[in-house]
Design a protein around this motif. Structure first.
Motif, PDB file in Angstrom:
ATOM      1  N   ALA A  31      -3.944 -11.548  20.566  1.00  0.00           N
ATOM      2  CA  ALA A  31      -3.178 -11.812  21.593  1.00  0.00           C
ATOM      3  C   ALA A  31      -1.714 -12.429  21.395  1.00  0.00           C
ATOM      4  N   GLY A  32      -1.643 -12.890  20.279  1.00  0.00           N
ATOM      5  CA  GLY A  32      -0.169 -13.532  19.875  1.00  0.00           C
ATOM      6  C   GLY A  32      -0.039 -14.746  20.571  1.00  0.00           C
ATOM      7  N   VAL A  33      -1.038 -15.607  20.786  1.00  0.00           N
ATOM      8  CA  VAL A  33      -1.222 -17.106  21.333  1.00  0.00           C
ATOM      9  C   VAL A  33      -0.078 -17.795  20.451  1.00  0.00           C
ATOM     10  N   GLN A  36       0.916 -14.592  14.487  1.00  0.00           N
ATOM     11  CA  GLN A  36       1.181 -13.334  14.297  1.00  0.00           C
ATOM     12  C   GLN A  36       0.260 -12.517  13.357  1.00  0.00           C
ATOM     13  N   ASN A  86      -9.633 -19.065  21.974  1.00  0.00           N
ATOM     14  CA  ASN A  86      -8.764 -18.767  21.405  1.00  0.00           C
ATOM     15  C   ASN A  86      -8.142 -19.845  20.473  1.00  0.00           C
ATOM     16  N   PRO A 133      -0.163 -20.095  26.661  1.00  0.00           N
ATOM     17  CA  PRO A 133       0.451 -18.783  27.222  1.00  0.00           C
ATOM     18  C   PRO A 133      -0.704 -17.910  27.768  1.00  0.00           C
ATOM     19  N   HIS A 134      -1.265 -18.278  28.829  1.00  0.00           N
ATOM     20  CA  HIS A 134      -2.578 -17.587  29.234  1.00  0.00           C
ATOM     21  C   HIS A 134      -2.475 -16.215  29.529  1.00  0.00           C
ATOM     22  N   ASP A 135      -1.104 -15.995  30.028  1.00  0.00           N
ATOM     23  CA  ASP A 135      -0.900 -14.480  30.292  1.00  0.00           C
ATOM     24  C   ASP A 135      -1.325 -13.721  29.309  1.00  0.00           C
ATOM     25  N   ARG A 136      -1.011 -14.149  28.103  1.00  0.00           N
ATOM     26  CA  ARG A 136      -0.988 -13.076  26.708  1.00  0.00           C
ATOM     27  C   ARG A 136      -2.540 -12.757  26.775  1.00  0.00           C
ATOM     28  N   ALA A 139      -4.054 -10.795  29.499  1.00  0.00           N
ATOM     29  CA  ALA A 139      -3.404  -9.052  29.151  1.00  0.00           C
ATOM     30  C   ALA A 139      -4.337  -8.453  28.246  1.00  0.00           C
ATOM     31  N   LYS A 140      -5.087  -9.122  27.488  1.00  0.00           N
ATOM     32  CA  LYS A 140      -6.103  -8.655  26.284  1.00  0.00           C
ATOM     33  C   LYS A 140      -7.377  -8.456  26.963  1.00  0.00           C
TER      34      LYS A 140
END
Lengths: 408, 408
Positions: A31-33, A36, A86, A133-136, A139-140
Motif C-alpha cells: 500500500a506504500g504506507v 516502497q 500495516n 495515510p489510511h486512504d492508501r 484503497a488496497k
C-alpha cells in the motif's frame, strides 16, 4: 527504515512450512504506507464461530489501534472476524486523527467483509507520531479481498516486518480425541521489545473451537511465561499486540484441553524465541534460568534484571565470562537475594557459589561457554522454590548503528 | 582496565582548585593492587570532633567494605576518623575472605593513626570477585601516613579512578555568622551508574561542625535529588558509597543552616554532573526536566524511564529528535500519564502536545537542539504539581567498546 539489514546470524534456516488453518484466509498487499517496493498490509479474515482473545501493551501512551482492539475484545462468536495490520507507521501518539484512521479502516473492512465493525481488529507498527495515510490502506482493500487464501500466511508475516531481518512463523499439530488440530502463528519484532503484558505483534490461529472467555484466560496465562519473558532492550512498544483466533473449523472443541495448551505454548515460545533471535544487532541467544528464588515473581525479577543489564549484555557481546556483572544485576534487582547462598553457572560450568568464585572454576571454561552462539546463564538463589526462565540477546555495536540512525 | 581512554568531550576544562579543609589531610600512593604506573590508594585522616555521615548502595550483593561502613556509621565524634579507598579491585563477592581483607586493612590503619577500628572506613572499586591483595595496601600505609597533607585532595581524586577519563572535584564556600565555611568533595564513576540510595564513590569534607544525626539526615535527603537522579546505564554498583565528613575545624556550627545545605547541594550536584559527563562513551549531557506529574515520585519515575531507555539514548547519540521514543518511555514507565495531556519540548522547542506533534513544530528546530552537546528534554504531564530533574548521557558505540572489552 534502516538500510536493508543483514539476516540475523541467529535466524532459523528458513521460514517454516505452515499448515492451512481451516476457517481463516490471508492476503498481503503493497500500500506504500511508508516503504516502497514491498508489502506492508496484511488482512486475515475468519469465519463465523471464531473466538478471539488478545493481550495488549499496558503502556500509558498506547496506540489508537490498541485502544480500539481492547474495546472490542470479548464479543460473540456467531460472526466472523478480521484482522488488518500495516507496517511503516504505528498510528501512535497521533491524537484524535489516529482514532479517525482506525474508524475509517475498520468501517471499510467491515463493508468489504460484511462483518460488524466491532469484529474488525487492527494494528499498526512503525514510526510514532505521524498521521497514518489510511486512504492508501483502504484503497488496497479490494485487492486484499481478492487475494484471500488459506496459503498466504507467510505473505502476511512478511508484510508486518519493520526492522525484522526475517519473517517469523511457527506451528504445531495437536491430537484431540483422535482428531488433528492445527495451531499456527506469525510474529514481528526485533527492537523496542520488553515484556509488558504483551510484546510486539503476534497473531496465532487454530482451527480448534474454544470458548471465548476460556481462550482469553489461556492466552493471558501463557503470555506471562512466553512473550512476557523475553526482552531485547527493555523498551516497550506503544503497539504491542498478541491475538489468538480459534475458528472451530476442525469441529474439535479444545476448551480446557491440556494437550492444546501445551501445543499453544510450543508455538508461543517458538515465536518469542524468534523475536529474540532477531533482536536488533543480536549475535548471541541467551537463556537465563533462575531457580531457588523466594517466589516465581522474584525469580522473574532477577531474570529480567540480568537480561536487561547493559553491562551483562555487553559482556556477552564481548564473550567475556564476567560473572561479576551477573552478581551486580542480581544485587540491584530489588528481589530477595543472599550473597552467600546464590550460585551461578554458565552452561554446565559452575562459576560462583558461597558468595565467591567456585573453587573448581577455571576462567577458560567460562570463556569457552561464552563463545557459543547460544548461552545459558543459570542462577540459583538458594532461598526457595521460585523459578523463571527469560530470554534475551546481547548488546552490540549493531544495535547502536540501527537505533542511532533509524527514525522509528 | 580498558586501554587508556580519551578524556570525555564533556569534561570540565581542568580539575578545580580545591581549598584546604581544616581538620582533614590526604595522601595517595601506588600500591599495585591491579594497575601499574599510577596511584591506586588514597587515605584521608580527620581530626577529633568529626561527624561522619554516609549513604550506601542497597544492592543485595554489596561489597564487604560497604557492609563494614554501614555497621560503623553513627558513632561518636570525640575521636577522629579515617577513610581508605583503593581502586583496581572492588572486594565484592569475595566471601569471607573479603571481610578478612577489610578487617586487616582497618586494623592496620587504626594502629597507624591511633584511632579505634570503628572509625576507619574503607571502599574498594574495580573488578568484582577477585581476592583483594590487602597486603599490598597495608605495606603502603607508612608511606601514606608520611605523605598526609591538606593539599593532596586532587591526588586522592586521581587514585580512586577506574574507567574515569578525568578526576572529579568540586567545592564552594558558605558564609555562616560572618565566617567562611569550606565544603569540598571528590568523586569517581563513569559506568555501572544508576541511582540506588547512593552511586559511585563520593567523599565530601567540610570544616563546619555538624551534629552527627542531623548531618546524616541532610546527606540522605540531598542524595535523593542529586546522585539518585543521575544514570549512565541503569546498572548499579555493588560498592556505591557517598560519605560526608564535618571536621568542625572552622569552629562554626552549621547544624540546620540553610546556606550550608544550599552550598552542599551545589557541590553534590557538581560532582553528580561530572560523573554523567564522564559516562562511558558519552558525547551528550542530557537534563530531563519533568513537571506536572501526579507526584514528585511519579515525575522521577518518568524521568528515569526516559533517561534509561536505550532507544532514547541512541536517538540522542544519533542527534535524532525522535520524540516518539520519549512518548514510548513515558508510556512504559508505570507512573501515571495521560497521552492527550502531556507535552514534550527539546530545549525551548515545543515538540508535542495534546496527544500529537505540536502544530508549530518544525523538524529542523528539533534537529538543531539535538546537535548541541548539552540537551534539555522537558516533559509536562499536565496532571499535577510533581516535578523531578534527572541527568544522563547518550548511548554510543564507545560504551559498547568499553564494556565488551573491559573486565570489571
Amino acid at each position: 527504515m534502516a538500510k536493508s539489514l543483514p539476516r540475523s546470524p541467529l535466524a532459523p534456516a528458513e521460514f517454516p512450512a505452515l499448515p492451512a488453518i481451516g476457517g481463516v484466509r490471508f492476503a498481503a498487499a503493497a500500500a506504500g504506507v511508508k516503504y516502497q517496493g514491498r508489502t506492508d498490509v496484511m488482512l486475515a479474515v475468519m469465519d463465523p464461530g471464531t473466538s478471539v482473545a488478545g493481550v495488549f501493551t499496558r503502556s500509558a501512551t498506547r496506540s489508537a489501534p490498541v485502544l480500539d482492539c481492547q474495546e472490542k475484545l470479548g464479543g460473540g462468536t456467531d460472526q466472523g472476524a478480521a484482522i488488518l495490520v500495516n507496517s511503516g507507521n504505528s498510528n501512535a501518539f497521533t491524537g484524535h486523527y489516529g482514532q479517525s484512521s482506525v474508524a475509517e479502516i475498520t468501517a471499510a473492512v467491515a463493508a468489504l467483509t460484511d462483518l460488524p465493525q466491532t469484529r474488525i481488529f487492527t494494528a499498526s507498527t512503525g514510526v510514532i507520531g505521524e498521521p497514518l495515510p489510511h486512504d492508501r490502506i483502504v484503497a488496497k482493500l479490494d485487492e486484499l479481498n481478492a487475494g484471500l487464501s488459506d496459503t498466504e500466511m507467510k505473505a502476511a508475516a512478511e508484510a508486518i516486518m519493520t526492522t525484522d531481518t526475517f519473517a517469523k512463523g511457527a506451528s504445531t499439530t495437536v491430537e484431540i480425541e483422535g482428531k488433528p488440530v492445527q495451531i499456527a502463528g506469525i510474529a514481528k519484532g526485533s527492537g523496542m521489545v520488553a515484556p509488558d503484558m504483551a510484546t510486539m505483534l503476534v497473531y496465532i490461529f487454530t482451527d480448534a473451537a474454544y470458548e471465548q472467555a476460556s481462550l482469553q484466560a489461556l492466552l493471558s496465562a501463557q503470555n506471562e511465561t512466553s512473550f512476557n519473558c523475553i526482552t531485547v532492550d527493555s523498551d516497550t512498544s506503544t503497539s504491542d499486540s498478541l491475538m489468538l483466533c480459534a475458528t472451530g473449523a476442525s469441529d474439535v472443541d479444545a476448551t480446557g484441553n491440556a494437550d492444546f495448551a501445551k501445543g499453544l505454548r510450543t508455538v508461543m515460545l517458538d515465536l518469542a524465541h524468534q523475536v529474540v533471535r532477531d533482536g536488533e544487532g543480536a549475535t548471541k541467544f541467551v537463556e537465563i534460568q533462575v531457580t531457588g528464588a523466594a517466589t516465581d515473581a522474584d525469580a522473574k525479577i532477577h531474570g529480567l534484571a540480568i537480561a536487561n543489564s547493559p553491562l551483562v549484555k555487553t559482556a556477552i557481546a564481548g564473550e567475556d565470562p564476567n560473572w561479576g556483572r551477573v552478581v551486580m544485576a542480581i544485587g540491584k534487582s530489588g528481589a530477595k537475594a543472599d550473597r552467600d547462598l546464590l550460585s551461578i553457572s554458565f552452561g554446565d560450568v559452575l562459576v560462583a557459589e558461597n558468595g565467591w568464585v567456585a573453587p573448581t572454576y577455571k576462567e577458560e571454561q567460562g570463556a569457552a561457554e561464552m563463545q557459543k552462539a547460544e548461552i545459558a546463564i543459570k542462577v540459583d538463589l538458594g532461598l526457595g522454590d521460585g523459578t523463571s526462565t527469560v530470554w534475551t540477546c546481547d548488546l552490540t555495536h549493531q544495535y547502536i548503528t540501527i537505533n542511532a540512525d533509524y527514525r522509528s
